[in-house]
Design an enzyme around this catalytic site. Structure first.
Site, PDB file in Angstrom:
ATOM      1  N   CYS A 140      12.957  10.532   8.387  1.00  0.00           N
ATOM      2  CA  CYS A 140      12.804  10.104   9.777  1.00  0.00           C
ATOM      3  C   CYS A 140      14.151   9.975  10.481  1.00  0.00           C
ATOM      4  O   CYS A 140      14.215  10.054  11.706  1.00  0.00           O
ATOM      5  CB  CYS A 140      12.037   8.785   9.844  1.00  0.00           C
ATOM      6  SG  CYS A 140      12.789   7.456   8.873  1.00  0.00           S
ATOM      7  N   GLU A 161       8.803  16.045  15.956  1.00  0.00           N
ATOM      8  CA  GLU A 161       9.352  15.820  14.625  1.00  0.00           C
ATOM      9  C   GLU A 161       8.764  16.839  13.649  1.00  0.00           C
ATOM     10  O   GLU A 161       7.573  16.792  13.328  1.00  0.00           O
ATOM     11  CB  GLU A 161       9.059  14.400  14.151  1.00  0.00           C
ATOM     12  CG  GLU A 161       9.765  14.025  12.872  1.00  0.00           C
ATOM     13  CD  GLU A 161       9.578  12.566  12.501  1.00  0.00           C
ATOM     14  OE1 GLU A 161      10.502  11.989  11.909  1.00  0.00           O
ATOM     15  OE2 GLU A 161       8.512  11.995  12.808  1.00  0.00           O
ATOM     16  N   GLU A 216       8.374   0.899  11.697  1.00  0.00           N
ATOM     17  CA  GLU A 216       9.502   1.836  11.627  1.00  0.00           C
ATOM     18  C   GLU A 216       8.890   3.217  11.620  1.00  0.00           C
ATOM     19  O   GLU A 216       8.254   3.624  10.650  1.00  0.00           O
ATOM     20  CB  GLU A 216      10.332   1.570  10.365  1.00  0.00           C
ATOM     21  CG  GLU A 216      11.695   2.228  10.397  1.00  0.00           C
ATOM     22  CD  GLU A 216      11.719   3.553   9.666  1.00  0.00           C
ATOM     23  OE1 GLU A 216      11.647   4.596  10.363  1.00  0.00           O
ATOM     24  OE2 GLU A 216      11.816   3.561   8.437  1.00  0.00           O
ATOM     25  N   LYS A 270       0.861  -1.189   0.000  1.00  0.00           N
ATOM     26  CA  LYS A 270       0.000   0.000   0.000  1.00  0.00           C
ATOM     27  C   LYS A 270       0.886   1.223   0.000  1.00  0.00           C
ATOM     28  O   LYS A 270       1.691   1.424   0.896  1.00  0.00           O
ATOM     29  CB  LYS A 270      -0.904  -0.002   1.233  1.00  0.00           C
ATOM     30  CG  LYS A 270      -2.202   0.804   1.081  1.00  0.00           C
ATOM     31  CD  LYS A 270      -2.035   2.291   0.912  1.00  0.00           C
ATOM     32  CE  LYS A 270      -1.456   2.977   2.136  1.00  0.00           C
ATOM     33  NZ  LYS A 270      -1.431   4.483   1.960  1.00  0.00           N
TER      34      LYS A 270
END
Length: 480
Positions: A287, A387, A253, A179
C-alpha cells in the site's frame, strides 16, 4: 506439508465448526503446500465470547502496565528467535521474495520495540494541576482499554499488520480477535503458536483465518468495541459504515497511490536506485509503494532510461532463490488484475518502456507478471489514479515544483510518498506541502516511533509509537 486442522480461540487450539480444510496454494507453482481450518460465524461467536469474558473479568486489563509490557517483551523475543522460520514460511505462502520477508522480520522488532518504549513512557494515569488556583478539586485522568478489539488484516504483509495491531491493543489491556486472510493461514497459524507460549490469560487472544463474509460478521458483532482494519479502501468504506451505525471505535489503514518527486537537483542515479525499494518492495503488493514517479521535464528521459535499466536488471522468479527480487502475485486473480491494468495503460496511450502484459518466460506455472514501466503518463489516466497492487510504475513529467506538488496531491489517496533532492532543506519544504500521512526524504526508512496512517481515502487514524498505542485506549476523568 503443514496442516492446521484446529483454530486458535481464546488461547487454546479447538475443533472448528467446519471440519473441511482449505488447501493453501503456492503462488510460485500453484502446488498445495498446506491445509488449514477456516473460521465460520460460529467460531467468531466463540472467540468474541472468550474475549468479552476475559475483558469483563479483568484478567488482563487490570494487570499492571509493567507486567503487560513484560509479557509482550517476551513475545517479541520469542518471535525474534523464530524469525528465520517465519520469513521462509511467508515467502512460500505469499510469494514474497526472501530478501523482503527476512528484512521484514527485522522491521517487526523495531516496530514492536517502539510500542514497548511508548508503553513504558505512556501516561496511564495522571493527576492534572487545576487551572484555577482557588479550585478545591483535582482531576485524575486515566487511559483505559477500549474493550474487545476486532483486528482485521490483509494478506500482503501479515506479520507487520498483525504487529501494528495486537501489540498496542494488548499493551493497553484489550482482548483481541485477530482475523487473518485465508492465504496466510500457515504463517498466522505459526504466529498463534508463538502467542500460545507467552502466558496471556485465557480468552485474551484468538487468531482466526476466515473469508470476507465471516470478517464482516466479526466487525458487526455486538460485543466488539473497536475495529482495527488494514486493507482496501472499498472494504474500509464498508467497515466505516458498520462502525458508524454501531458507534464502534474504528481505525482504518487503507490503499494508496503514492507519488515520489525527483527534484531537478537530485542525483537521478541515487534516486532511481532508491526506487528499487521504495516502489517495488514486496512484488509491488504494498500500500505504501511509490508507484507514481514525478520527474522534471529537463531530466525526464534520463529518469525513464535509468528506471528501465533498473527494472530490467531485477530477477523475477522463485521467492526461495536468494537472487530473486520480485516474486509472483499472491493469487491467479491478482495476477490477471495486474496484467489487465498493464493492458489498460497501453490502451490509454502511455508509452510502454519495459514489460507488458505477458507472463515471464519459464514462469507460466505460477502467478507471475512482468515488471512494467510506463512513460508519457498523464495523471488523469487510470494507471496513474487507481491502485494496481503489482510491479507497475508510471513516470509523469512536471514543469516546476508547484506543478509537481499539484500532481502529487491530485489523488484520492494520501498514504505515503517521497522526495529526492540534494538540498535537504528544500526537500523538507516540498514534503510539508504533500497531502499524505507519511513521506520519506531521499529514501529514508519509515520510523516506527512516529504515527503512520493516511489522509483522504487512505484511512482514518494512526498506528505506531505513542499515537498508535493511544488509539487502543479511552480517556476517563475522575474528579476528586
Amino acid at each position: 506439508m503443514i496442516t492446521y486442522d484446529r483454530l486458535f480461540i481464546g488461547g487454546s487450539w479447538v475443533e472448528p465448526s467446519d471440519r473441511e480444510l482449505l488447501d493453501i496454494v503456492s503462488p510460485h507453482d500453484r502446488s498445495v503446500i498446506g491445509r488449514a481450518a477456516q473460521a465460520a460465524p460460529a467460531d467468531v461467536d466463540r472467540a468474541v465470547a472468550a474475549a468479552r469474558a476475559s475483558f469483563d473479568a479483568g484478567s488482563w486489563r487490570l494487570t499492571p502496565p509493567a507486567e503487560r509490557i513484560a509479557v509482550l517483551r517476551r513475545f517479541n523475543a520469542l518471535r525474534e528467535e523464530n524469525a528465520e522460520k517465519a520469513a521462509r514460511l511467508l515467502a512460500r505462502e505469499n510469494g514474497s521474495a526472501g530478501w523482503f520477508t527476512s528484512a521484514g522480520q527485522a522491521g517487526l522488532s523495531r516496530q514492536a520495540n517502539a510500542y514497548l518504549k511508548a508503553a513504558e513512557d505512556f501516561g496511564w494515569e495522571e493527576t492534572l494541576v487545576p487551572s484555577d488556583p482557588a479550585s478545591t478539586t483535582r482531576s485524575v485522568v486515566r487511559r483505559e482499554a477500549v474493550g474487545v478489539v476486532a483486528a482485521v488484516i490483509p494478506w500482503n504483509s501479515p506479520y507487520s499488520s498483525a504487529t501494528s495491531k495486537i501489540i498496542p491493543a494488548l499493551l493497553a489491556g484489550n482482548s483481541v480477535v485477530l482475523k487473518v486472510s485465508p492465504e496466510n493461514s500457515l504463517t498466522m497459524g505459526f504466529l498463534a503458536e508463538l502467542l500460545e507460549r507467552v502466558g496471556l490469560p485465557e480468552g485474551v487472544i484468538s487468531v482466526l483465518p476466515a473469508d470476507r463474509e465471516t470478517s464482516e460478521y466479526l466487525v458487526s458483532h455486538k460485543d466488539v468495541d473497536k475495529i482495527a482494519f488494514t486493507g482496501s479502501t472499498g472494504a474500509g468504506r464498508r467497515i466505516a459504515a458498520i462502525a458508524g451505525e454501531q458507534l464502534k471505535r474504528v481505525s482504518l489503514e487503507l490503499g494508496g497511490k503514492s507519488a515520489v518527486i525527483i527534484l531537478p537537483d537530485a542525483d537521478v542515479g541515487k534516486a532511481v536506485a532508491g526506487l528499487k525499494f521504495g516502489s517495488l518492495l514486496n512484488n509491488g503488493e504494498s500500500c505504501i509503494a511509490q508507484t507514481r514517479i514525478l520527474a522534471p521535464r529537463e531530466k525526464y528521459e534520463e529518469v525513464v532510461t535509468a528506471l528501465k535499466e533498473l527494472v530490467e536488471s531485477l530477477k523475477v522468479g522463485d521467492p526461495d532463490d536468494p537472487d530473486t527480487f520480485i516474486g509472483p502475485m499472491i493469487r491467479p486473480d491478482q495476477q490477471e488484475r495486474v496484467r489487465d491494468y498493464i493492458q489498460v495503460g497501453i490502451d490509454e496511450g502511455a508509452r510502454l518502456v519495459t514489460g507488458g502484459p505477458g507472463i515471464p518466460e519459464g514462469l507460466e506455472k505460477g502467478n507471475y507478471v512482468t515488471p512494467t514501466v510506463f512513460a508519457d503518463v498523464d495523471n488523469s489516466m487510470r494507471i496513474a489514479r487507481e491502485e494496481v497492487f503489482g510491479p507497475v510504475l508510471v513516470i509523469i513529467a512536471y514543469d516546476d515544483t508547484d506543478d509537481a506538488v499539484r500532481i502529487a496531491n491530485d489523488s484520492e489517496y494520501g498514504l505515503s510518498g517521497g522526495v529526492w533532492s540534494s538540498d535537504e532543506t528544500h526537500a523538507l519544504q516540498v514534503a510539508r506541502r504533500i497531502r499524505t500521512g507519511t513521506i520519506t526524504v531521499n529514501g529514508a526508512s519509515i520510523a516506527f516511533d512516529g504515527p503512520f496512517g493516511g489522509f483522504k481515502a487512505s484511512g482514518i487514524g494512526r498506528e505506531y509509537g505513542t499515537v498508535g498505542l493511544g488509539a487502543y485506549t479511552e480517556y476517563k476523568t475522575i474528579t476528586v
